[in-house]
Enzyme design. Structure first.
Site, PDB file in Angstrom:
ATOM      1  N   ILE A 120       4.274  -6.119  -6.380  1.00 47.45           N
ATOM      2  CA  ILE A 120       3.109  -5.310  -6.721  1.00 47.45           C
ATOM      3  C   ILE A 120       2.270  -5.143  -5.457  1.00 47.45           C
ATOM      4  O   ILE A 120       1.859  -6.128  -4.842  1.00 47.45           O
ATOM      5  CB  ILE A 120       2.268  -5.981  -7.827  1.00 47.45           C
ATOM      6  CG1 ILE A 120       3.126  -6.297  -9.068  1.00 47.45           C
ATOM      7  CG2 ILE A 120       1.053  -5.123  -8.164  1.00 47.45           C
ATOM      8  CD1 ILE A 120       3.731  -5.099  -9.765  1.00 47.45           C
ATOM      9  N   GLU A 121       2.019  -3.913  -5.085  1.00 43.57           N
ATOM     10  CA  GLU A 121       1.150  -3.584  -3.965  1.00 43.57           C
ATOM     11  C   GLU A 121      -0.125  -2.981  -4.543  1.00 43.57           C
ATOM     12  O   GLU A 121      -0.070  -2.086  -5.372  1.00 43.57           O
ATOM     13  CB  GLU A 121       1.851  -2.573  -3.055  1.00 43.57           C
ATOM     14  CG  GLU A 121       1.048  -2.125  -1.869  1.00 43.57           C
ATOM     15  CD  GLU A 121       1.802  -1.119  -0.999  1.00 43.57           C
ATOM     16  OE1 GLU A 121       1.206  -0.640  -0.016  1.00 43.57           O
ATOM     17  OE2 GLU A 121       2.965  -0.791  -1.291  1.00 43.57           O
ATOM     18  N   ILE A 122      -1.266  -3.504  -4.110  1.00 39.57           N
ATOM     19  CA  ILE A 122      -2.559  -2.956  -4.513  1.00 39.57           C
ATOM     20  C   ILE A 122      -3.228  -2.474  -3.235  1.00 39.57           C
ATOM     21  O   ILE A 122      -3.330  -3.224  -2.262  1.00 39.57           O
ATOM     22  CB  ILE A 122      -3.429  -3.987  -5.239  1.00 39.57           C
ATOM     23  CG1 ILE A 122      -2.683  -4.547  -6.450  1.00 39.57           C
ATOM     24  CG2 ILE A 122      -4.759  -3.349  -5.666  1.00 39.57           C
ATOM     25  CD1 ILE A 122      -3.408  -5.683  -7.158  1.00 39.57           C
TER      26      ILE A 122
END
Length: 126
Positions: A120-122
């Site tokens: 997951i990249e935020i």
């Protein structure tokens, strides 16, 4: 252009409860039940539908497996606030903040994993 935007994607999980906890508590998405008891997470104008491994809905991906997604979300708040929230939730950050290139230009990102080990990249727009 033929395609305008993404409506939803489907995530396959081994543990529905752990998945729901992560996407609602850690990422702040809204859980919703639809159809015959199916689970989805809403954010903005998109959603993530959830399939439990071994109980997928047809039609489905050719090889639906937990941990195979690599997703990038643009945060609704600044990345410093996102990092503070992740720390409050005691969710480990794997990498970042680091500069990257998003769909519309430069972004600044942190990386973490959900309970199924999806990446997951935020990010925030730089």
């Amino acid at each position: 252009m033929l395609i305008d935007h993404l409506d939803h994607l489907v995530l396959t999980t081994c543990d529905v409860d752990a998945c729901k906890d992560f996407y609602t508590r850690v990422l702040g998405m809204r859980a919703e039940t639809f159809g015959s008891g199916r689970l989805a997470f809403h954010f903005g104008e998109q959603k993530i539908n959830v399939h439990e491994r071994g109980h997928e809905i047809n039609p489905k991906a050719h090889l639906p497996v937990p941990g195979s997604l690599d997703l990038c979300f643009i945060a609704s708040e600044g990345l410093d606030r996102v990092i503070a929230h992740l720390n409050e939730q005691r969710w480990p950050i794997l990498e970042g903040p680091v500069p990257r290139t998003g769909a519309t230009g430069p972004i600044r990102s942190v990386y973490l994993r959900d309970p199924d080990l999806n990446l997951i990249e935020i990010a925030e727009k730089a």
